[in-house]
Motif scaffolding. Structure first.
Motif, short mmCIF file in Angstrom:
data_model
loop_
_atom_site.label_atom_id
_atom_site.label_comp_id
_atom_site.label_asym_id
_atom_site.label_seq_id
_atom_site.Cartn_x
_atom_site.Cartn_y
_atom_site.Cartn_z
N UNK A 1 0.80 -1.22 0.00
CA UNK A 1 0.00 0.00 0.00
C UNK A 1 0.83 1.27 0.00
N UNK A 2 2.00 1.19 -0.63
CA UNK A 2 2.79 2.41 -0.83
C UNK A 2 1.93 3.43 -1.58
N UNK A 3 1.98 4.65 -1.15
CA UNK A 3 1.23 5.70 -1.83
C UNK A 3 -0.20 5.85 -1.35
N UNK A 4 -0.63 5.02 -0.41
CA UNK A 4 -1.98 5.17 0.14
C UNK A 4 -2.00 6.31 1.17
N UNK A 5 -3.20 6.69 1.58
CA UNK A 5 -3.32 7.71 2.61
C UNK A 5 -2.64 7.28 3.90
N UNK A 6 -2.78 6.02 4.24
CA UNK A 6 -2.14 5.51 5.45
C UNK A 6 -0.62 5.59 5.32
N UNK A 7 -0.13 5.17 4.15
CA UNK A 7 1.32 5.20 3.91
C UNK A 7 1.85 6.62 4.01
N UNK A 8 1.14 7.56 3.42
CA UNK A 8 1.56 8.97 3.45
C UNK A 8 1.60 9.48 4.90
N UNK A 9 0.56 9.15 5.67
CA UNK A 9 0.52 9.57 7.07
C UNK A 9 1.63 8.94 7.88
N UNK A 10 1.90 7.67 7.62
CA UNK A 10 2.95 6.97 8.36
C UNK A 10 4.32 7.56 8.03
N UNK A 11 4.55 7.84 6.76
CA UNK A 11 5.82 8.46 6.38
C UNK A 11 5.97 9.83 7.03
N UNK B 1 -0.73 7.74 18.68
CA UNK B 1 -0.75 6.76 17.59
C UNK B 1 -1.13 5.37 18.08
N UNK B 2 -0.60 4.96 19.21
CA UNK B 2 -0.77 3.56 19.61
C UNK B 2 -1.96 3.31 20.52
N UNK B 3 -2.39 4.34 21.26
CA UNK B 3 -3.46 4.10 22.21
C UNK B 3 -4.84 4.37 21.64
N UNK B 4 -4.89 4.85 20.41
CA UNK B 4 -6.20 5.11 19.82
C UNK B 4 -6.90 3.82 19.47
N UNK B 5 -8.19 3.94 19.40
CA UNK B 5 -8.97 2.77 19.00
C UNK B 5 -8.72 2.47 17.52
N UNK B 6 -8.53 3.52 16.74
CA UNK B 6 -8.36 3.36 15.31
C UNK B 6 -7.05 4.00 14.84
N UNK B 7 -5.92 3.39 15.20
CA UNK B 7 -4.65 4.04 14.87
C UNK B 7 -4.47 4.24 13.37
N UNK B 8 -4.97 3.29 12.55
CA UNK B 8 -4.77 3.46 11.11
C UNK B 8 -5.55 4.64 10.57
N UNK B 9 -6.73 4.85 11.12
CA UNK B 9 -7.53 5.99 10.68
C UNK B 9 -6.86 7.30 11.11
#
Lengths: 215, 215
Positions: A49-59, A97-105
């Protein structure tokens, strides 16, 4: 019937074409006139999932903590990220980042922060979005190679939630696609993918639905 | 008392030094003679931990799916990963990675696959381990800069489960450290970190325990 086919048909109708989806995940999917299909990407948030919204946020978050550690260049993303999460210092980021219920979101929601920083010529933010565009362009190229797609007028549809939020990404991607597949028509999907589902359902009702086979 | 201090004391006793831990996560931690401490890394599996066992495994899987998509170079990691998970084709990888109860553990377990491929001069595997070494060296350098550490005999302790499993990583890291911090003594922690905990507990019993403060 899969989501990518539905989005492709919403943008390109029955014509051959490629759809590049970037939202929570990312994938490129194409179909040629022989009703053959191929895809690239779509491997999920851990290994792809390179280039996804999640990937962009993680980077973006990785760049921020690298800057904080002194392992990477300073970036205005730091200020943007702290503001976004309403926290005062970097160590709180781990909690957020880690304690949220929806970290990916929570991570995926950072696209507009990266967009704004790139608009202000922040080098780190621009690099993240250029890399994302490069990865998505590579996916599309891999699909077009396998399907023998190309030539004037090839439809390439950009779909998924990240493109309206991060126009820098769509621009960077379009310029790469046009450079590598001269004559292609890049279009932002400007209608609901559901339009593609309706098109396919009507074809099925007429007994004319043909689903492509993966090659 | 934290895990990194315990591992540092296990390797360097009461002397100033830096410990680089790479296991499930990664972190660099140091202490100088003024009892000041600093750390870099340790941001967890989503936004940090470059050079950890999990990071190495994830990079390996990413390389394998990129090769499968035609987005990246072919690599012998593909064969190694399929064998390791006892699967026949790449699409099964998604099931293996995402449907497991412990996906992070499954990913971290790939270190020896990467080691073996690097031993056979697989370019993709070598690049992953060189990048991991570079990231860990950057962390250590960031810590030494903030603490004013350096000079002949500075102890740098490599600890964590990945080093015995992936000796290529330790070698690549040691050569970077020696190049950037001339005169440092790089050592693989060859005893249990518990030895450090005992040392600290005895100091506390004598009323001599001083814990360093972060700078």
């Amino acid at each position: 019937m899969n989501d990518a086919l539905v989005a492709l048909v919403a943008g390109a109708g029955d014509e051959p074409g490629i759809v590049i989806i970037s939202g929570t995940g990312s994938i490129a999917y194409g179909r040629n006139a022989r009703m053959e299909a191929a895809r690239a990407g779509g491997w999920g948030h851990i290994i792809g999932d390179e280039g996804s919204g999640y990937w962009i946020g993680r980077e973006a978050l990785t760049a921020v903590v690298r800057a904080g550690d002194g392992r990477g260049p300073a970036t205005s993303l730091t200020e943007g990220v702290l503001e976004h999460f309403e926290i005062d210092d970097l160590p709180r980021l781990k909690v957020v980042v880690y304690d949220r219920e929806l970290p990916r979101k929570a991570v995926s929601a950072l696209g507009p922060i990266v967009q704004r920083a790139a608009e202000h010529r922040d080098q780190v933010a621009m690099t993240i979005l250029e890399q994302a565009a490069e990865e998505l362009a590579l996916s599309a190229r891999s699909v077009s190679d396998r399907l023998g797609l190309g030539g004037d007028g090839l439809a390439i549809v950009l779909a998924g939630g990240i493109f309206p939020l991060v126009p820098y990404l769509g621009d960077a991607l379009a310029s790469r696609l046009i450079h590598r597949m001269p004559g292609c028509r890049v279009q932002l999907l400007d209608r609901e993918p559901a339009a593609g589902a309706v098109h396919l359902a009507l074809a099925e009702a007429r007994g004319e639905l043909r689903l492509p086979n993966y090659v």
